[in-house]
Design a protein around this motif. Structure first.
Motif, short mmCIF file in Angstrom:
data_model
loop_
_atom_site.label_atom_id
_atom_site.label_comp_id
_atom_site.label_asym_id
_atom_site.label_seq_id
_atom_site.Cartn_x
_atom_site.Cartn_y
_atom_site.Cartn_z
N LEU A 52 0.84 -1.21 0.00
CA LEU A 52 0.00 0.00 0.00
C LEU A 52 0.87 1.25 0.00
O LEU A 52 0.61 2.21 -0.75
CB LEU A 52 -0.91 -0.01 1.23
CG LEU A 52 -1.73 1.26 1.47
CD1 LEU A 52 -2.70 1.49 0.32
CD2 LEU A 52 -2.48 1.19 2.80
N ILE A 53 1.92 1.26 0.84
CA ILE A 53 2.79 2.44 0.90
C ILE A 53 3.52 2.62 -0.43
O ILE A 53 3.64 3.76 -0.94
CB ILE A 53 3.78 2.30 2.07
CG1 ILE A 53 3.02 2.26 3.41
CG2 ILE A 53 4.79 3.44 2.08
CD1 ILE A 53 3.90 1.97 4.60
N LEU A 54 4.01 1.53 -1.01
CA LEU A 54 4.69 1.63 -2.31
C LEU A 54 3.72 2.12 -3.39
O LEU A 54 4.10 2.89 -4.28
CB LEU A 54 5.28 0.27 -2.69
CG LEU A 54 6.48 -0.19 -1.85
CD1 LEU A 54 6.91 -1.58 -2.27
CD2 LEU A 54 7.64 0.79 -1.99
N GLY A 55 2.46 1.66 -3.30
CA GLY A 55 1.48 2.14 -4.27
C GLY A 55 1.23 3.63 -4.13
O GLY A 55 1.12 4.35 -5.13
N CYS A 56 1.13 4.11 -2.88
CA CYS A 56 0.95 5.56 -2.66
C CYS A 56 2.17 6.34 -3.15
O CYS A 56 2.03 7.44 -3.72
CB CYS A 56 0.70 5.83 -1.18
SG CYS A 56 -0.90 5.23 -0.58
N LEU A 57 3.37 5.78 -2.93
CA LEU A 57 4.58 6.44 -3.43
C LEU A 57 4.55 6.53 -4.95
O LEU A 57 4.85 7.58 -5.54
CB LEU A 57 5.82 5.68 -2.97
CG LEU A 57 6.27 5.90 -1.52
CD1 LEU A 57 7.45 4.97 -1.21
CD2 LEU A 57 6.68 7.34 -1.31
N ALA A 58 4.20 5.41 -5.59
CA ALA A 58 4.15 5.42 -7.05
C ALA A 58 3.09 6.39 -7.56
O ALA A 58 3.30 7.12 -8.54
CB ALA A 58 3.86 4.00 -7.56
N LEU A 59 1.95 6.42 -6.87
CA LEU A 59 0.90 7.35 -7.27
C LEU A 59 1.36 8.79 -7.11
O LEU A 59 1.10 9.64 -7.97
CB LEU A 59 -0.36 7.09 -6.44
CG LEU A 59 -1.56 8.00 -6.74
CD1 LEU A 59 -2.00 7.84 -8.20
CD2 LEU A 59 -2.71 7.70 -5.80
N GLY A 60 2.04 9.11 -5.99
CA GLY A 60 2.53 10.47 -5.78
C GLY A 60 3.53 10.87 -6.84
O GLY A 60 3.49 12.00 -7.36
N ILE A 61 4.45 9.96 -7.19
CA ILE A 61 5.44 10.28 -8.23
C ILE A 61 4.75 10.44 -9.58
O ILE A 61 5.09 11.34 -10.38
CB ILE A 61 6.51 9.18 -8.27
CG1 ILE A 61 7.33 9.19 -6.96
CG2 ILE A 61 7.43 9.36 -9.47
CD1 ILE A 61 8.32 8.05 -6.86
N LEU A 62 3.76 9.58 -9.86
CA LEU A 62 3.03 9.69 -11.13
C LEU A 62 2.28 11.02 -11.22
O LEU A 62 2.30 11.69 -12.26
CB LEU A 62 2.06 8.52 -11.25
CG LEU A 62 1.20 8.49 -12.53
CD1 LEU A 62 2.09 8.41 -13.77
CD2 LEU A 62 0.22 7.34 -12.48
N VAL A 63 1.64 11.39 -10.12
CA VAL A 63 0.93 12.68 -10.11
C VAL A 63 1.91 13.83 -10.29
O VAL A 63 1.62 14.80 -11.02
CB VAL A 63 0.14 12.83 -8.80
CG1 VAL A 63 -0.41 14.25 -8.66
CG2 VAL A 63 -1.01 11.82 -8.75
N ALA A 64 3.10 13.74 -9.67
CA ALA A 64 4.11 14.79 -9.83
C ALA A 64 4.56 14.90 -11.29
O ALA A 64 4.72 16.01 -11.83
CB ALA A 64 5.31 14.51 -8.93
N ILE A 65 4.72 13.76 -11.95
CA ILE A 65 5.13 13.79 -13.36
C ILE A 65 4.02 14.38 -14.22
O ILE A 65 4.26 15.20 -15.11
CB ILE A 65 5.49 12.37 -13.82
CG1 ILE A 65 6.75 11.88 -13.08
CG2 ILE A 65 5.73 12.34 -15.33
CD1 ILE A 65 7.10 10.44 -13.37
N ILE A 66 2.77 13.98 -13.94
CA ILE A 66 1.65 14.51 -14.73
C ILE A 66 1.51 16.01 -14.52
O ILE A 66 1.30 16.79 -15.48
CB ILE A 66 0.35 13.77 -14.34
CG1 ILE A 66 0.44 12.31 -14.77
CG2 ILE A 66 -0.86 14.44 -14.98
CD1 ILE A 66 -0.74 11.48 -14.32
N VAL A 67 1.62 16.45 -13.26
CA VAL A 67 1.53 17.89 -12.98
C VAL A 67 2.65 18.64 -13.69
O VAL A 67 2.45 19.74 -14.23
CB VAL A 67 1.57 18.13 -11.46
CG1 VAL A 67 1.74 19.61 -11.15
CG2 VAL A 67 0.30 17.60 -10.81
N THR A 68 3.84 18.06 -13.69
CA THR A 68 4.97 18.71 -14.37
C THR A 68 4.71 18.84 -15.86
O THR A 68 5.00 19.88 -16.48
CB THR A 68 6.26 17.91 -14.12
OG1 THR A 68 6.49 17.83 -12.72
CG2 THR A 68 7.45 18.58 -14.78
#
Length: 733
Positions: A52-68
């Motif tokens: 779950l924590i790794l999934g949240c980390l991946a989601l946060g990084i993915l959102v950061a890339i999309i926002v960028t």
């Protein structure tokens, strides 16, 4: 003979805390502690919810890339300003106030920062650059006031001013989508800020001049009015002032004609009195003293003649008698001279006294005349003083208005000078340059933010789930949440027949874990090894049957004769080839012996009493005294009797079995057994008066001695397999 044992497994859940010591025998449980969220618990939560924590980390990084990728690039330009205190002030009082409060202090810098961030500066810069008419900057379809507001808001939103901690330099930046526009607007904001400061100073001077002009005109009118009132009153009262004192002083009696006359007469009266006193003294001293120098001078010749005759008379006296005619002639002449001297002295003294008397009388008359004149003037001056009270009030008003008028004129001159030579306290140190690269988006920063937010969200979610689904997972949970001693933690086993094979191998982790449980059971009672033992759990599928078999096999391996009774009459785990033997048959028959229903297994010294046919009323059968007789007979034949009981929650079977066996081993599935359900099961067992020896934690993921179970290749049993084959000892051969 085939016999099977259910070994279910599942996921973890969390429930509320409880007090397990209520209803248990003294010494069977301890008061649970409140461990809180320490580092060990946090690490365990991270390990349990790592995906779950790794999934949240991946989601946060993915959102950061999309926002960028979706964020348009923006550019930032910097400007540096120097702030100095004003060199010219409007008024001296203001200069003193500013010097006392420190115009160069941080407060003055903070004020300039606030002015730089104001909407007025943004609007001024937008107007100077004609941004309301720039189609690329604002919407050109709106009206002029709306476009101006939009341009002002956009300029203000892109401005970022840094407050300096020390020094007199202010740095600010402007962010825009165009690098050229960013530098242009930043420089224009600086210029607009400087021009605004100059304009405010000029407007302040102009306002002060206008204000002073109005005050001067009003004060001039008041001065003229008060002067007219003063002159009119003086004419009406006949007050004539010949002179005034110092500027601003009130007029006195000496400034009037009567006052000056009285002063002159007082001075003359004093002189006359002095002359009168001198004349009186001279007169009186002349009468009483006798001849004076003027009398002596007038008789000087006669006195010399007398002295000559007296000398001659004395010379002849030695030769002649006094009766001699010559002597008589000389005496006669001497006597005549004495009469002349006395007559001349008398006349001289009389003339001198008359002269002194005349002088005294003249001085006395002059003194009395002056006294009479002074007395008259005193009355006049006192009358003038009473009439001059209102005159003094009017004179004071005139002086006040004149002083105020002169002060206002002086301030008006100072305002004119200040407005002409004032300089701006702001100057540009570094102008904005066109940025070479975008300010945003910053991929590295966004990734760090996404990583941090994802990690925080994952940890928060994991902790929330951990406390929302309160289950027993570790030895510490058994001790802290249930107040029980944990006799051992059993790892998961993998493979079709791995559990039985693991029991055969004394060096396997499963066998070693159950060996620890058996060792603890040897010291669990005052007599040592319990003679009878019930193995139960909160619910089904927690591994109680596997635990009962493993404990029995470990005792048998150590040379003890062990009987394993399948006491689950609803869903038995151990089944014989025939239903003619088993616990049910014994419970329904009082004549049969227990030894006739005991079967050997593939393990040495381990015997099995199966459950037999499934009865419709297991609780009724167990509530009779027959089971106690069966247990007593079995205990007499074997070293230890282990009863595999059904779950506690929802059934009365385990409570009946526990009350007879007197010793209970409580089995808990790690990550599946909820705390609240376990607490309730323990309370129910405590109500039977049984001795709760401790708990065995099955399917545990805890490390043993720093080594993980997975490092040894252990996994969970096949979920579809619900029975363990029990092969009789003879069948092996």
């Amino acid at each position: 003979m085939n016999n099977n044992l259910a070994v279910p497994d599942g996921d973890a859940w969390l429930i509320d805390r409880y007090d397990p010591s209520r209803g248990l025998r003294p010494g069977t449980a301890t008061q649970p502690e409140n461990p809180g969220l320490d580092l060990a618990a946090l690490l365990r939560i991270v390990n349990n919810w790592r995906w779950l924590i790794l999934g949240c980390l991946a989601l946060g990084i993915l959102v950061a890339i999309i926002v960028t990728l979706l964020t348009p690039p923006t550019y930032r330009s910097w400007v540096t300003l120097e702030v100095n205190p004003p060199t010219v002030e409007i008024m001296d009082e203001q200069s003193r106030d500013r010097s006392s409060t420190g115009a160069n202090s941080w407060d003055f810098i903070a004020t300039q920062v606030g002015l730089l961030s104001s909407r007025n500066i943004a609007e001024r810069a937008a107007q100077d650059l004609n941004l309301p008419n720039n189609k690329e900057f604002v919407d050109s379809t709106a009206n002029v006031p709306t476009r101006l507001r939009m341009a002002t808001s956009k300029v203000a939103s892109g401005l970022d001013v840094e407050v300096p901690e020390e020094g007199q330099l202010i740095r600010f930046s402007y962010v825009a989508e165009s690098p050229q526009l960013s530098a242009t607007i930043a420089n224009q904001i600086a210029e607009s800020f400087i021009n605004s400061n100059l304009q405010r100073r000029f407007e302040a001077s102009a306002y002060a001049r206008n204000f002073l002009e109005k005050q001067i005109a009003k004060t001039r009118t008041d001065l003229e009015r008060s002067e007219r009132q003063l002159v009119a009153y003086a004419q009406a009262q006949g007050i004539i002032v010949t002179g005034s004192g110092e500027a601003g002083s009130s007029p006195s009696d000496a400034n009037s004609i009567q006052g000056e006359s009285l002063i002159a007469l007082n001075r003359a009266l004093a002189e006359a009195t002095a002359r009168r006193v001198a004349a009186e003294g001279a007169y009186r001293s002349g009468v009483s003293v006798g001849p004076t120098a003027d009398v002596t001078a007038s008789t000087q010749a006669l006195r010399q003649s007398r002295s000559s005759l007296e000398a001659e008379y004395q010379d002849k006296r030695t030769l002649m008698k006094p009766e001699h005619p010559d002597m008589l002639s000389l005496r006669s002449r001497i006597d005549e001279l004495d009469r002349q001297i006395a007559r001349e002295s008398s006349q001289a003294s009389s003339g001198r006294n008359n002269s002194l008397l005349a002088e005294y009388r003249g001085a006395l008359a002059a003194e009395r005349a002056l006294q009479s004149r002074v007395g008259g003037l005193k009355s006049s001056v006192l009358n003038l003083r009473g009439r001059s009270i209102q005159y003094t009030i009017l004179q004071r008003e005139v002086d006040t208005n004149r002083s105020l008028y002169e002060a206002l004129l002086q301030r008006y001159k100072e305002v004119g000078v200040a407005g002409g030579i004032g300089t701006s306290p702001i100057s540009i140190v570094d102008r904005a340059e066109v940025p070479t690269g975008p300010y945003k988006p910053n991929l590295l920063l966004n990734l760090l933010i996404g990583f941090g937010l994802g990690l925080a969200a994952g940890l928060a979610t994991a902790i929330a789930l951990e406390f929302l689904y309160d289950t027993i997972k570790t030895r510490d949970d058994v001790r802290n949440k249930l107040g029980l001693g944990c006799l051992g933690a059993i790892p998961k086993a993998t493979g079709q027949d791995s559990f039985v094979e693991a029991l055969r191998d004394p060096s396997s982790l499963v066998s070693e874990a159950y060996s620890a449980v058996v060792t603890s059971l040897r010291f669990s009672t005052e007599e040592g090894l319990p003679k009878t033992l019930v193995v139960t759990s909160t619910r089904s599928g927690e591994g109680k049957s596997s635990t009962a078999l493993a404990v029995a096999q470990n005792f048998a391996r150590r040379g003890a004769s062990v009987l394993l009774i399948d006491g689950d009459l609803r869903k038995p785990a151990f089944k014989a080839a025939s239903d003619k033997v088993g616990l049910t048959r014994l419970l329904t028959s009082d004549d049969e012996a227990a030894r006739n229903h005991i079967l050997p297994t593939q393990f040495d010294d381990l015997w099995l009493m199966p459950s037999g046919p499934l009865p419709p009323n297991p609780a009724d059968l167990l509530s009779t005294g027959r089971f106690q007789e069966i247990l007593g007979e079995a205990a007499a034949q074997f070293d230890i009797v282990i009863v595999d009981a059904p779950p506690v929650i929802g059934l009365a079977d385990s409570l009946l079995l526990s009350s007879v066996a007197a010793h209970v081993l409580f089995v808990i599935e790690s990550g599946k057994t909820r705390t609240k359900a376990a607490v309730e099961a323990l309370r129910m067992l405590g109500g039977t008066g049984t001795h709760l020896l401790g708990a065995a934690l099955t399917k545990s993921k805890e490390d043993m001695g720093g080594y993980g179970y997975k490092a040894y290749g252990y996994g969970s049993l096949d979920r579809k397999r619900t029975e363990i084959r029990m092969i009789p000892h003879e069948a092996e051969h």
